[in-house]
Design a protein around this motif. Structure first.
Motif, PDB file in Angstrom:
ATOM      1  N   VAL A  80       0.821  -1.208   0.000  1.00 53.36           N
ATOM      2  CA  VAL A  80       0.000   0.000   0.000  1.00 53.36           C
ATOM      3  C   VAL A  80       0.858   1.263   0.000  1.00 53.36           C
ATOM      4  CG1 VAL A  80      -1.965  -1.081   1.125  1.00 53.36           C
ATOM      5  CG2 VAL A  80      -0.173  -0.031   2.527  1.00 53.36           C
ATOM      6  N   TRP A  81       2.156   1.140  -0.203  1.00 54.64           N
ATOM      7  CA  TRP A  81       2.998   2.320  -0.307  1.00 54.64           C
ATOM      8  C   TRP A  81       2.527   3.154  -1.500  1.00 54.64           C
ATOM      9  CZ3 TRP A  81       7.437  -1.658  -0.746  1.00 54.64           C
ATOM     10  CH2 TRP A  81       7.630  -2.282   0.495  1.00 54.64           C
ATOM     11  N   PRO A  82       2.219   4.424  -1.320  1.00 54.78           N
ATOM     12  CA  PRO A  82       1.725   5.237  -2.439  1.00 54.78           C
ATOM     13  C   PRO A  82       2.653   5.251  -3.639  1.00 54.78           C
ATOM     14  CG  PRO A  82       1.321   6.363  -0.365  1.00 54.78           C
ATOM     15  CD  PRO A  82       2.158   5.159  -0.034  1.00 54.78           C
ATOM     16  N   TRP A  83       3.970   5.360  -3.394  1.00 51.41           N
ATOM     17  CA  TRP A  83       4.906   5.402  -4.527  1.00 51.41           C
ATOM     18  C   TRP A  83       4.901   4.075  -5.281  1.00 51.41           C
ATOM     19  CZ3 TRP A  83       8.813   1.881  -4.982  1.00 51.41           C
ATOM     20  CH2 TRP A  83       9.202   1.180  -3.825  1.00 51.41           C
ATOM     21  N   TRP A  84       4.705   2.982  -4.559  1.00 51.61           N
ATOM     22  CA  TRP A  84       4.687   1.661  -5.194  1.00 51.61           C
ATOM     23  C   TRP A  84       3.440   1.498  -6.069  1.00 51.61           C
ATOM     24  CZ3 TRP A  84       7.754  -2.528  -5.861  1.00 51.61           C
ATOM     25  CH2 TRP A  84       7.144  -3.733  -6.226  1.00 51.61           C
ATOM     26  N   VAL A  85       2.295   1.891  -5.530  1.00 46.79           N
ATOM     27  CA  VAL A  85       1.040   1.786  -6.286  1.00 46.79           C
ATOM     28  C   VAL A  85       1.085   2.707  -7.506  1.00 46.79           C
ATOM     29  CG1 VAL A  85      -1.456   2.146  -6.188  1.00 46.79           C
ATOM     30  CG2 VAL A  85      -0.265   1.081  -4.258  1.00 46.79           C
ATOM     31  N   ALA A  86       1.651   3.919  -7.340  1.00 43.80           N
ATOM     32  CA  ALA A  86       1.773   4.827  -8.478  1.00 43.80           C
ATOM     33  C   ALA A  86       2.674   4.243  -9.561  1.00 43.80           C
ATOM     34  CB  ALA A  86       2.320   6.176  -8.012  1.00 43.80           C
ATOM     35  N   LEU A  87       3.791   3.646  -9.155  1.00 42.35           N
ATOM     36  CA  LEU A  87       4.736   3.092 -10.123  1.00 42.35           C
ATOM     37  C   LEU A  87       4.149   1.897 -10.864  1.00 42.35           C
ATOM     38  CD1 LEU A  87       7.613   3.020 -11.314  1.00 42.35           C
ATOM     39  CD2 LEU A  87       8.280   1.555  -9.398  1.00 42.35           C
ATOM     40  N   THR A  88       3.554   0.964 -10.124  1.00 41.78           N
ATOM     41  CA  THR A  88       2.979  -0.216 -10.776  1.00 41.78           C
ATOM     42  C   THR A  88       1.734   0.157 -11.580  1.00 41.78           C
ATOM     43  OG1 THR A  88       1.840  -0.737  -8.701  1.00 41.78           O
ATOM     44  CG2 THR A  88       3.919  -1.869  -9.131  1.00 41.78           C
ATOM     45  N   GLY A  89       0.971   1.148 -11.087  1.00 42.14           N
ATOM     46  CA  GLY A  89      -0.167   1.629 -11.862  1.00 42.14           C
ATOM     47  C   GLY A  89       0.283   2.262 -13.171  1.00 42.14           C
ATOM     48  N   PHE A  90       1.383   2.998 -13.124  1.00 40.73           N
ATOM     49  CA  PHE A  90       1.980   3.552 -14.336  1.00 40.73           C
ATOM     50  C   PHE A  90       2.284   2.444 -15.342  1.00 40.73           C
ATOM     51  CE2 PHE A  90       5.734   4.557 -16.831  1.00 40.73           C
ATOM     52  CZ  PHE A  90       5.502   5.852 -17.283  1.00 40.73           C
ATOM     53  N   ALA A  91       2.852   1.350 -14.858  1.00 39.53           N
ATOM     54  CA  ALA A  91       3.179   0.231 -15.746  1.00 39.53           C
ATOM     55  C   ALA A  91       1.920  -0.406 -16.319  1.00 39.53           C
ATOM     56  CB  ALA A  91       3.999  -0.806 -14.988  1.00 39.53           C
ATOM     57  N   VAL A  92       0.857  -0.531 -15.502  1.00 40.87           N
ATOM     58  CA  VAL A  92      -0.401  -1.099 -15.997  1.00 40.87           C
ATOM     59  C   VAL A  92      -0.916  -0.294 -17.174  1.00 40.87           C
ATOM     60  CG1 VAL A  92      -2.841  -1.452 -15.454  1.00 40.87           C
ATOM     61  CG2 VAL A  92      -1.104  -2.186 -13.826  1.00 40.87           C
ATOM     62  N   PHE A  93      -0.989   1.027 -17.025  1.00 32.87           N
ATOM     63  CA  PHE A  93      -1.516   1.877 -18.089  1.00 32.87           C
ATOM     64  C   PHE A  93      -0.624   1.863 -19.320  1.00 32.87           C
ATOM     65  CE2 PHE A  93      -4.077   3.989 -14.727  1.00 32.87           C
ATOM     66  CZ  PHE A  93      -5.307   3.918 -15.359  1.00 32.87           C
ATOM     67  N   THR A  94       0.686   1.794 -19.113  1.00 32.77           N
ATOM     68  CA  THR A  94       1.604   1.772 -20.248  1.00 32.77           C
ATOM     69  C   THR A  94       1.387   0.537 -21.106  1.00 32.77           C
ATOM     70  OG1 THR A  94       3.286   3.026 -19.034  1.00 32.77           O
ATOM     71  CG2 THR A  94       4.032   1.754 -20.927  1.00 32.77           C
ATOM     72  N   PHE A  95       1.375  -0.625 -20.477  1.00 33.68           N
ATOM     73  CA  PHE A  95       1.219  -1.859 -21.244  1.00 33.68           C
ATOM     74  C   PHE A  95      -0.204  -2.013 -21.781  1.00 33.68           C
ATOM     75  CE2 PHE A  95       5.012  -3.064 -18.760  1.00 33.68           C
ATOM     76  CZ  PHE A  95       5.825  -3.499 -19.807  1.00 33.68           C
ATOM     77  N   LEU A  96      -1.186  -1.459 -21.075  1.00 33.33           N
ATOM     78  CA  LEU A  96      -2.550  -1.532 -21.571  1.00 33.33           C
ATOM     79  C   LEU A  96      -2.689  -0.797 -22.901  1.00 33.33           C
ATOM     80  CD1 LEU A  96      -5.373  -2.582 -20.881  1.00 33.33           C
ATOM     81  CD2 LEU A  96      -5.803  -0.424 -19.690  1.00 33.33           C
ATOM     82  N   GLY A  97      -1.900   0.265 -23.083  1.00 33.69           N
ATOM     83  CA  GLY A  97      -1.917   0.978 -24.361  1.00 33.69           C
ATOM     84  C   GLY A  97      -1.515   0.083 -25.526  1.00 33.69           C
ATOM     85  N   LEU A  98      -0.559  -0.805 -25.306  1.00 32.35           N
ATOM     86  CA  LEU A  98      -0.168  -1.740 -26.365  1.00 32.35           C
ATOM     87  C   LEU A  98      -1.314  -2.689 -26.696  1.00 32.35           C
ATOM     88  CD1 LEU A  98       3.470  -2.735 -25.293  1.00 32.35           C
ATOM     89  CD2 LEU A  98       2.734  -0.854 -26.759  1.00 32.35           C
ATOM     90  N   CYS A  99      -2.006  -3.162 -25.667  1.00 30.03           N
ATOM     91  CA  CYS A  99      -3.159  -4.056 -25.898  1.00 30.03           C
ATOM     92  C   CYS A  99      -4.219  -3.370 -26.751  1.00 30.03           C
ATOM     93  CB  CYS A  99      -3.784  -4.461 -24.567  1.00 30.03           C
ATOM     94  SG  CYS A  99      -2.767  -5.520 -23.543  1.00 30.03           S
ATOM     95  N   ASN A 100      -4.586  -2.157 -26.364  1.00 33.16           N
ATOM     96  CA  ASN A 100      -5.653  -1.453 -27.063  1.00 33.16           C
ATOM     97  C   ASN A 100      -5.283  -1.157 -28.505  1.00 33.16           C
ATOM     98  OD1 ASN A 100      -7.254  -1.448 -24.780  1.00 33.16           O
ATOM     99  ND2 ASN A 100      -6.550   0.546 -24.088  1.00 33.16           N
ATOM    100  N   ALA A 101      -4.038  -0.714 -28.724  1.00 35.69           N
ATOM    101  CA  ALA A 101      -3.610  -0.389 -30.085  1.00 35.69           C
ATOM    102  C   ALA A 101      -3.595  -1.633 -30.972  1.00 35.69           C
ATOM    103  CB  ALA A 101      -2.228   0.268 -30.065  1.00 35.69           C
ATOM    104  N   GLY A 102      -3.093  -2.743 -30.432  1.00 38.79           N
ATOM    105  CA  GLY A 102      -3.073  -3.978 -31.215  1.00 38.79           C
ATOM    106  C   GLY A 102      -4.462  -4.446 -31.568  1.00 38.79           C
ATOM    107  N   ALA A 103      -5.380  -4.414 -30.593  1.00 34.92           N
ATOM    108  CA  ALA A 103      -6.753  -4.867 -30.840  1.00 34.92           C
ATOM    109  C   ALA A 103      -7.467  -3.955 -31.827  1.00 34.92           C
ATOM    110  CB  ALA A 103      -7.519  -4.931 -29.523  1.00 34.92           C
TER     111      ALA A 103
END
Length: 439
Positions: free
Chosen positions: A297-320
């Motif tokens: 629940v460290w805020p910096w950790w959630v922000a960092l991993t959330g950043f990664a989620v959104f980044t990779f999700l962009g690849l999914c959406n563009a490919g689809a």
């Protein structure tokens, strides 16, 4: 590309306004009722009409001018926001009235997305499809990128009703942009609904799926993907609000959502990769990032991993999106997008219905101190408030990672629809199947 950029400016501004309302209502629901289920109910009412009305919205966008549909959808959604503002004016706001206004606003907003997506094919060539997909993602996801930070700062100052007023005002910019494009490129030529009428016209999107096995597989995979992402959307506030304030929550969500821009840039940089490669790579990265997000629940950790989620999700959406655009005749894409949106985004609806009860009633007791899973997972994830929701996000991440493996294994089938679309076809081709009921 110039006219598409103008439409996307309007979409971006409108997205920011919608995000202000979404953030404010989410905080309102959690602070008032204190459960993940309350947050999920608000999101369900905001999202369900957009999903369920998508086929009708797509058919209308193929029949009438698509920019006009965007203008009407965004403009009339203000009516629902007005209902919410009236409900919040009561000393003891009733949730039922708030949900009714949210639902009404979403019914009008449903006209917008299929028309905007189909406008891409109207205004740019095939060589710009991947680039346009990245731009569309960046514009539509401004509600995640900019809105949480702004809402977290503004909510204590102007209140929830103030956020709603700002949201309503964004429709003026959207209307101006859509009107400017209509004046510049002219009204899109349309025909008449022939044959058996509107009901058969609405089936055009289903026919597009039925004649493409690869497209059906793609839609199935993306439906499960939206289920797992929907879990994260519902549960992020219940995970973090017990540990951070409203302003900090807004900053956290904004930092995480910067990954959307990173994802759009990464899509542009990797635009030469096959769409199926973008899809599988994005799903793998998204899944691993979701697993990591739920561990602390460290805020910096959630922000960092959330950043990664959104980044990779962009690849999914563009490919689809690229696979769909290459598979469907552009004159029928709005109705196809409507049907595809209905099917894939049912995953979100299922997530909004199930995430709250699963987290609150099933997993939360197991993750309390002394709960059944506390001895085995407590050291890794911690125990107490919000840890049941975090465990559900971890499980959703594991499922998403499994989707990446399945996508890679079925890449030949998923890419087959796009290949077939570029070859001379006899019936049953998409264009042939739709031609009998073309607009």
């Amino acid at each position: 590309m110039r006219y598409l950029s103008l439409l996307l400016v309007g979409a971006l501004v409108n997205s920011v306004g919608s995000g202000l309302t979404a953030f404010g209502l989410g905080v309102f629901a959690y602070n008032t009722y204190g459960t993940a289920s309350a947050v999920a109910l608000v999101q369900l009412c905001a999202f369900a009409p957009i999903v369920l009305l998508a086929p009708l919205a797509g058919a209308l966008a193929d029949r009438f001018d698509r920019r006009l549909m965007m203008l009407l959808g965004d403009g009339c959604s203000v009516i629902g926001l007005g209902v919410v503002m009236v409900a919040l004016g009561s000393p003891t706001p009733r949730l039922a009235y708030v949900l009714a206004g949210v639902t009404a606003s979403s019914c009008f907003a449903a006209l917008t997305e299929p028309a905007l997506r189909a406008s891409v094919s109207d205004l740019v060539g095939e060589e710009d499809y991947v680039r346009s997909a990245g731009m569309l993602q960046a514009a539509s996801s401004a509600r995640y990128l900019l809105s949480p930070l702004l809402a977290g700062l503004l909510l204590p100052v102007v209140g929830l009703r103030g956020l709603l007023v700002l949201d309503a005002s964004t429709c003026l910019v959207t209307a101006a942009c859509s009107g400017a494009v209509m004046r510049s490129v002219g009204r899109r030529r349309t025909g008449q609904w022939e044959g058996a009428g509107l009901s058969h016209h609405l089936l055009g999107g289903w026919r597009a799926l039925s004649v493409r096995p690869g497209l059906r597989s793609l839609v199935g995979l993306m439906t499960v993907m939206t289920l797992t992402i929907g879990m994260l959307q519902v549960l992020l506030k219940p995970i973090m609000l017990p540990h951070v304030g409203t302003a900090a929550m807004g900053r956290l969500e904004t930092v995480a959502a910067v990954g959307i821009l990173a994802g759009a840039g990464l899509v542009t940089a990797l635009g030469r990769l096959r769409p199926t490669t973008l899809l599988s790579l994005g799903a793998a990265g998204t899944g691993v990032s979701m697993v990591l997000l739920g561990l602390h629940v460290w805020p910096w950790w959630v922000a960092l991993t959330g950043f990664a989620v959104f980044t990779f999700l962009g690849l999914c959406n563009a490919g689809a999106e690229t696979l769909v655009r290459l598979s469907i005749d552009k004159d029928h894409q709005a109705r196809a997008w409507g049907t595809i949106s209905l099917v894939t985004q049912l995953g979100y609806l299922l997530a909004y219905l199930a995430a709250g009860p699963l987290a609150d009633r099933l997993l939360a007791p197991l993750m309390e101190p002394g709960g059944a899973l506390a001895p085995s997972l407590g050291t890794l994830m911690g125990t107490g408030t919000g840890r049941g929701a975090a465990l559900l996000v971890v499980l959703a991440g594991v499922l998403t990672t499994g989707l990446a493996v399945l996508t890679h294994a079925r890449r030949q089938i998923l890419g087959g629809a796009a290949v077939e679309a570029q070859e001379p076809l006899e019936a049953p081709a998409v264009s042939a199947a739709l031609q009998h009921h073309s607009v």
